[in-house]
Structures are given as structure tokens and as C-alpha cells.
Design an enzyme around this catalytic site. Structure first.
Site, mmCIF file in Angstrom:
data_model
loop_
_atom_site.group_PDB
_atom_site.id
_atom_site.type_symbol
_atom_site.label_atom_id
_atom_site.label_comp_id
_atom_site.label_asym_id
_atom_site.label_seq_id
_atom_site.Cartn_x
_atom_site.Cartn_y
_atom_site.Cartn_z
ATOM 1 N N CYS A 9 -0.468 3.871 -6.700
ATOM 2 C CA CYS A 9 -1.372 3.211 -5.753
ATOM 3 C C CYS A 9 -1.552 1.790 -6.260
ATOM 4 O O CYS A 9 -1.757 1.578 -7.461
ATOM 5 C CB CYS A 9 -2.715 3.942 -5.687
ATOM 6 N N CYS B 287 0.869 -1.177 0.000
ATOM 7 C CA CYS B 287 0.000 0.000 0.000
ATOM 8 C C CYS B 287 0.903 1.222 0.000
ATOM 9 O O CYS B 287 1.711 1.395 0.919
ATOM 10 C CB CYS B 287 -0.891 -0.020 1.245
#
Length: 257
Positions: free
Chosen positions: A185, A75
Site C-alpha cells: 500500500c 494506489c
């Protein structure tokens, strides 16, 4: 159980980190992987720093209690906010992910480099430090994409909704002048085909999944922690939402070509 046979932990704010898990499994097919997605609290990219730190710590404890030998923080937001704290607090190899700006620069294509990411990733000092390395010589533009991870968390990875979202985001750019798009992302690789359609396949699209997976393998090898038994590993997925639909979506994304 010897440390070599212990599983590798993966963590993300939701289903996005599965894009990294796929690369890691290709590179380390004998290893077992435990994946924890915190979809109940997704997205992290619009939360306060202290909240992201607390959620990341909870997820790490969950995986540590399952006996992992290494952790991949798959992440970008959690990496930018918590990676240093995690490395201080846990005595296992911990690998993070950051926008793959260096590979985009090294392509030397000469055009604009766009970095798609969450607002928090782009606001963190870790990203500012990364930008400082190249901003004097490269045309780099951060592009915050709030709302996009939420769509992907719903399983919306193609079709009109994603197309129109990306079309709106890229409407201010001349596609001919974009050399590279960095996916900052881990959710974003799942919408890569639509992104190519929106930008007319003009730009090189880069994400950090392979680099992160390669670093995971390097650290395990250097620590003599790679599994030696010659067998196919397995992937087990957990999610804080604890419902069948999100687990099914997770495996669907893992098996997506």
C-alpha cells in the site's frame, strides 16, 4: 502546449501515493506533476469494487481535465480493481502499482516474505495471480492491515500509536525468520522507520515506488513524451477534502527525508 510540456497526473485514495510521487520526481526532475488525493473518501481498501471504480474514474476525469499527458495510479487498491478499465477508456499512458513481490523473491534470502496490504488488494484476482507465480517455491504470507492508512491520513506516521499497531500485527511472527516485508500500500513507506524498529531491522523492506517510477519514465521515453526543456519541474497537489491541513500534510510528506 506541446505534449512534452504537459504535466504528469498522479492519483491515490489519499496521501499515500506521495511516496511514489517522491520517487518519480527524483527520476524525472524536469517534469511537472499534478497530484490528486481523494482523502475525503479514504480508505479505498475496505470499499466495494464498484465504488472504487467510480471514485477512480472521477479522479481520473479531474486530472484529464487539467491536461495531463500520463497517469500514475499510485494506489494499490485502485490499481488492482480498475487499471484495465482505465487503459480501455483513456488514450494516455497509464501506469499502476502492485506489491513488489518479484524483487522480494529475487533477493533469495530464503525466509518468510510478508506482504502488508489492504484487505481489498489481497482479495483481488490480480493479487491472486501474482501469488500463483511464487507460492509453490516461496513462503509468502499476506498480512491485511485495516486501519493503518487511516492513521497515516491523520498525519500519524510515528510514535506509540503506529508502534503498537505494528507490534500487534507482527507479534505472531519470529523476526529472525522474516526475510522481506513487501509494502503493498503506498501509504506504508511513511511508517517504514517504525516498522524497522518493531522488527529489529532484521527484514529487508521493499515497496513498488521505484519500479513504478522507472516504468513511467520508460513509457514516456518510448512515446517521445519526456520534457526536453532543461528546468526544474514543479509539484501541485489537490485533495478532495479541500482543506488546508490535508494539503499541508501532503507537502510535508513529499518533503520528508
Amino acid at each position: 502546449m506541446s505534449i512534452n510540456d504537459k504535466p504528469i497526473g498522479f492519483f491515490d485514495s489519499g496521501v499515500g501515493g506521495i511516496s511514489v510521487l517522491k520517487e518519480a520526481f527524483k527520476l524525472l526532475p524536469k517534469e511537472d506533476f499534478l497530484y490528486y488525493g481523494d482523502s475525503k473518501n479514504a480508505p479505498y481498501g475496505t470499499k466495494k469494487v464498484e465504488e472504487v471504480k467510480a471514485l477512480t474514474s472521477n479522479a481520473t476525469d479531474f486530472l484529464m481535465n487539467k491536461g495531463i499527458k500520463a497517469l500514475v495510479v499510485a494506489c494499490n487498491t485502485a490499481t488492482s480493481v480498475t487499471i484495465n478499465d482505465l487503459r480501455e477508456n483513456y488514450d494516455i499512458p497509464i501506469i499502476g502499482i502492485e506489491p513488489a513481490l518479484k524483487p522480494a523473491v529475487e533477493l533469495k534470502k530464503g525466509g518468510k516474505i510478508i506482504i502488508m496490504a489492504t484487505p481489498m488488494t489481497l482479495a483481488e484476482k490480480k493479487f491472486a495471480n501474482l501469488m500463483d507465480l511464487y507460492k509453490e517455491t516461496e513462503d509468502i504470507e499476506p498480512l491485511p492491515c485495516p486501519g493503518l492508512p487511516e492513521l497515516i491520513e491523520q498525519g500519524i506516521v510515528s510514535g506509540d500509536i503506529i508502534y503498537n499497531y505494528l507490534k500487534d500485527k507482527f507479534s505472531k511472527y519470529d523476526n529472525e525468520k522474516i526475510s522481506s516485508i513487501v509494502l503493498g500500500c503506498t501509504h506504508y513507506p511513511f511508517i517504514e522507520e517504525t516498522l524497522k524498529e518493531v522488527t529489529h531491522n532484521k527484514a529487508c523492506i521493499i515497496d513498488g515506488s521505484f519500479g513504478t517510477s522507472r516504468e513511467l519514465k520508460r513509457q514516456l521515453k518510448n512515446s517521445n513524451m519526456l520534457r526536453e526543456e532543461n528546468r526544474v519541474g514543479k509539484v501541485t497537489i489537490f485533495n478532495s477534502r479541500e482543506d488546508k491541513d490535508i494539503i499541508d500534510l501532503s507537502y510535508k510528506l513529499f518533503n520528508m527525508k
